[in-house]
Design an enzyme around this catalytic site. Sequence first.
Site, PDB file in Angstrom:
ATOM      1  N   ASP A  53       4.588   0.840  12.121  1.00  0.00           N
ATOM      2  CA  ASP A  53       3.107   0.200  11.611  1.00  0.00           C
ATOM      3  C   ASP A  53       3.018  -1.185  11.912  1.00  0.00           C
ATOM      4  OD1 ASP A  53       3.450   1.988   8.436  1.00  0.00           O
ATOM      5  OD2 ASP A  53       3.035   2.703  10.424  1.00  0.00           O
ATOM      6  N   CYS A  94      -4.517  13.347  12.284  1.00  0.00           N
ATOM      7  CA  CYS A  94      -5.398  12.103  12.212  1.00  0.00           C
ATOM      8  C   CYS A  94      -5.227  11.309  13.639  1.00  0.00           C
ATOM      9  CB  CYS A  94      -4.844  11.111  11.010  1.00  0.00           C
ATOM     10  SG  CYS A  94      -3.556  10.134  11.488  1.00  0.00           S
ATOM     11  N   LYS A 121       0.937  -1.463  -0.096  1.00  0.00           N
ATOM     12  CA  LYS A 121       0.032   0.146   0.062  1.00  0.00           C
ATOM     13  C   LYS A 121       0.900   1.195   0.032  1.00  0.00           C
ATOM     14  CE  LYS A 121      -1.473   1.704   3.830  1.00  0.00           C
ATOM     15  NZ  LYS A 121      -1.470   3.147   4.340  1.00  0.00           N
ATOM     16  N   ASN A 122       1.859   1.316   0.857  1.00  0.00           N
ATOM     17  CA  ASN A 122       2.595   2.545   0.881  1.00  0.00           C
ATOM     18  C   ASN A 122       3.524   2.830  -0.060  1.00  0.00           C
ATOM     19  OD1 ASN A 122       1.280   3.056   3.289  1.00  0.00           O
ATOM     20  ND2 ASN A 122       2.545   2.388   4.829  1.00  0.00           N
ATOM     21  N   ARG A 136       0.286  15.097  12.741  1.00  0.00           N
ATOM     22  CA  ARG A 136       1.241  14.872  11.514  1.00  0.00           C
ATOM     23  C   ARG A 136       1.122  16.106  10.595  1.00  0.00           C
ATOM     24  NH1 ARG A 136      -0.872   9.131   9.477  1.00  0.00           N
ATOM     25  NH2 ARG A 136       0.820   9.094   7.863  1.00  0.00           N
ATOM     26  N   ARG A 159      -8.694  -0.293   4.098  1.00  0.00           N
ATOM     27  CA  ARG A 159      -7.715   0.661   3.860  1.00  0.00           C
ATOM     28  C   ARG A 159      -6.166   0.182   3.355  1.00  0.00           C
ATOM     29  NH1 ARG A 159      -7.391   6.445   6.613  1.00  0.00           N
ATOM     30  NH2 ARG A 159      -6.030   6.501   4.799  1.00  0.00           N
TER      31      ARG A 159
HETATM   32  C1  EPZ Z   1       4.703   7.021   6.250  1.00  0.00           C
HETATM   33  O1  EPZ Z   1       3.685   8.096   6.717  1.00  0.00           O
HETATM   34  C2  EPZ Z   1       3.370   5.969   6.063  1.00  0.00           C
HETATM   35  N1  EPZ Z   1       2.200   6.366   5.187  1.00  0.00           N
HETATM   36  C3  EPZ Z   1       2.778   5.494   7.607  1.00  0.00           C
HETATM   37  O2  EPZ Z   1       2.111   4.269   7.494  1.00  0.00           O
HETATM   38  C4  EPZ Z   1       4.036   5.281   8.428  1.00  0.00           C
HETATM   39  O3  EPZ Z   1       3.470   5.109   9.783  1.00  0.00           O
HETATM   40  C5  EPZ Z   1       4.868   6.177   8.207  1.00  0.00           C
HETATM   41  O4  EPZ Z   1       5.597   6.718   6.881  1.00  0.00           O
HETATM   42  C6  EPZ Z   1       6.185   6.092   9.201  1.00  0.00           C
HETATM   43  O5  EPZ Z   1       6.915   4.910   8.768  1.00  0.00           O
HETATM   44  C7  EPZ Z   1       2.553   6.188   3.834  1.00  0.00           C
HETATM   45  O6  EPZ Z   1       3.351   5.812   3.517  1.00  0.00           O
HETATM   46  C8  EPZ Z   1       1.033   6.493   2.852  1.00  0.00           C
HETATM   47  P1  EPZ Z   1       6.370  10.510   8.109  1.00  0.00           P
HETATM   48  P2  EPZ Z   1       4.175   9.525   6.526  1.00  0.00           P
HETATM   49  O7  EPZ Z   1       6.389  11.659   7.107  1.00  0.00           O
HETATM   50  O8  EPZ Z   1       5.119   9.847   5.298  1.00  0.00           O
HETATM   51  C9  EPZ Z   1       6.455  13.884  11.494  1.00  0.00           C
HETATM   52  C10 EPZ Z   1       0.126   2.894   7.754  1.00  0.00           C
HETATM   53  O9  EPZ Z   1      -0.252   2.525   8.790  1.00  0.00           O
HETATM   54  N2  EPZ Z   1       6.638  14.945  10.526  1.00  0.00           N
HETATM   55  O10 EPZ Z   1       7.821   9.782   7.900  1.00  0.00           O
HETATM   56  O11 EPZ Z   1       3.033  10.452   6.875  1.00  0.00           O
HETATM   57  C11 EPZ Z   1       5.259  13.220  11.519  1.00  0.00           C
HETATM   58  O12 EPZ Z   1       4.231  13.743  12.230  1.00  0.00           O
HETATM   59  C12 EPZ Z   1       0.763   4.485   7.569  1.00  0.00           C
HETATM   60  O13 EPZ Z   1       0.241   2.465   6.669  1.00  0.00           O
HETATM   61  C13 EPZ Z   1       6.718  16.232  10.538  1.00  0.00           C
HETATM   62  O14 EPZ Z   1       6.735  16.519  11.768  1.00  0.00           O
HETATM   63  O15 EPZ Z   1       5.366   9.590   7.974  1.00  0.00           O
HETATM   64  C14 EPZ Z   1       5.703  11.970  12.404  1.00  0.00           C
HETATM   65  O16 EPZ Z   1       5.511  11.956  13.703  1.00  0.00           O
HETATM   66  C15 EPZ Z   1       0.337   5.185   9.007  1.00  0.00           C
HETATM   67  N3  EPZ Z   1       6.658  17.125   9.716  1.00  0.00           N
HETATM   68  C16 EPZ Z   1       7.194  11.796  11.806  1.00  0.00           C
HETATM   69  O17 EPZ Z   1       7.566  12.913  11.518  1.00  0.00           O
HETATM   70  C17 EPZ Z   1       6.374  16.788   8.303  1.00  0.00           C
HETATM   71  O18 EPZ Z   1       6.526  17.624   7.494  1.00  0.00           O
HETATM   72  C18 EPZ Z   1       7.277  10.607  10.627  1.00  0.00           C
HETATM   73  O19 EPZ Z   1       6.294  10.719   9.710  1.00  0.00           O
HETATM   74  C19 EPZ Z   1       6.423  15.024   8.021  1.00  0.00           C
HETATM   75  C20 EPZ Z   1       6.405  14.458   9.053  1.00  0.00           C
END
Ligand code: EPZ
Length: 421
Positions: free
Chosen positions: A310, A119, A23-24, A124, A402
Amino acid sequence: MKEKIFIEGGKRLSGSIPISGAKNSCLTLMPASLLSEGALTLNNVPNLSDVDTMKELLESLGCVVCHQKINKTLHLKQSDEPLLLADYEIVKKMRASILVLGPLLARFGQAVVALPGGCAIGARPVNLHLMALEALGASFSIENGYVKGNVAKTLKGSKINFPFESVGATANTIMAAVLAKGTSELVNVAREPEIVDLCKCLKSMGCKIEGEGERTIIIEGVDNLKEATHNVVMDRIELGTFLIAGAISNSDLELTGGNITMLENFVNKLYEVGIEVCQSESNIRVRRIDSASINCTNVLTEPFPGFPTDLQAQMMALLSLADGVSSIEEQIFENRFMHVPELIRMGANIEISGRKATISGVDRLRGAQVKATDLRASVSLVLAALAAEGQTEIDKIHHIDRGYEDIIKKLADCGAQIKRY
Ligand code: EPZ
């Protein structure tokens, strides 16, 4: 009447479960099609509601998307006269919608994308996405809940240091930098296999990228991209979930089409708790080393190659039946323990303090009425229910659609007493 999942627990499973495409990875690869004048064909695409939502979003931007669900194939071709507005009505359904921002700005110089908002698992924000795209030359304003982005002439290559790893910000920046003039050096990027898969696909479209999977990625911008075909990588999170299904139900299960090298840290943790995982060619076998026991352990979620956040909820379900006291520290998201009160309803003994959960193992779980709150929380309840005595009834199961393709059928084919209606 909304559907629910019903599980009669305590059954050992046997048989083989095929692992689907990721998915991701798919949710990142689909927006990459916006970058190219040629068509992009994706194979091994999982049938998931998030994929349908991304299709809906891309079509609203003028992309022609043909999804052959039987063949698990997507054909995507962006029109030369795109619409550049990603509407809140679609974006609010799925945060990954923000991944159209980089490609639209890189190819068309403009984009208006609804801010995803928070969310269930955390606030996020998208500040790192905007910071990096600004470093490539885009300018932004936030108006009425929308990010309005503009590029004067073209994006320009730049050196960008990410303060911490973000999968989404890394993907958005890579997709913008591939069409930027000159060289970009992206430092402290995410190293997830889904990022490597994105780079592999972009290279097949004609991009010049080095260093994917490492901390620094170098990109040489090109003028345009060509038609390409790409096989979506397998879903390591689905694989990890079914490894725990085998462990928690004390079963001897086979998983096909997977590869544990993308889950090394997680598989080592499973071994620590007494679960053996063996890979041969593309078949994986999982079973307890000593069928009577699960050992306790401590887990810290980290960016790849660390323990994946995850798989945190699924691991918690398993550790709720361990001998002794375990702990899980969630370092990635500030609010990813929504499954805990539901596991407690099933008889688990878990205490939370800030981002740390302490799990005192119990002899058994019991079936109960529970509700899902997010994707991974929902599947942790399915796993707990497989081991629980009696029937569990899971509500709000749209979350599971999802991210898990055919999960009811996959488990039922291995003997689980699981139904959905
Ligand atoms: C991806 O989300 C995945 N989603 C998530 O999977 C996964 O948990 C996550 O990476 C971490 O591995 C998809 O790929 C669609 P991040 P993403 O940007 O890209 C903070 C699932 O269950 N952050 O690596 O949104 C953020 O809040 C989902 O399949 C900022 O502060 O994750 C988090 O605490 C859930 N500012 C951390 O970084 C930003 O601009 C990591 O988020 C971006 C992120």
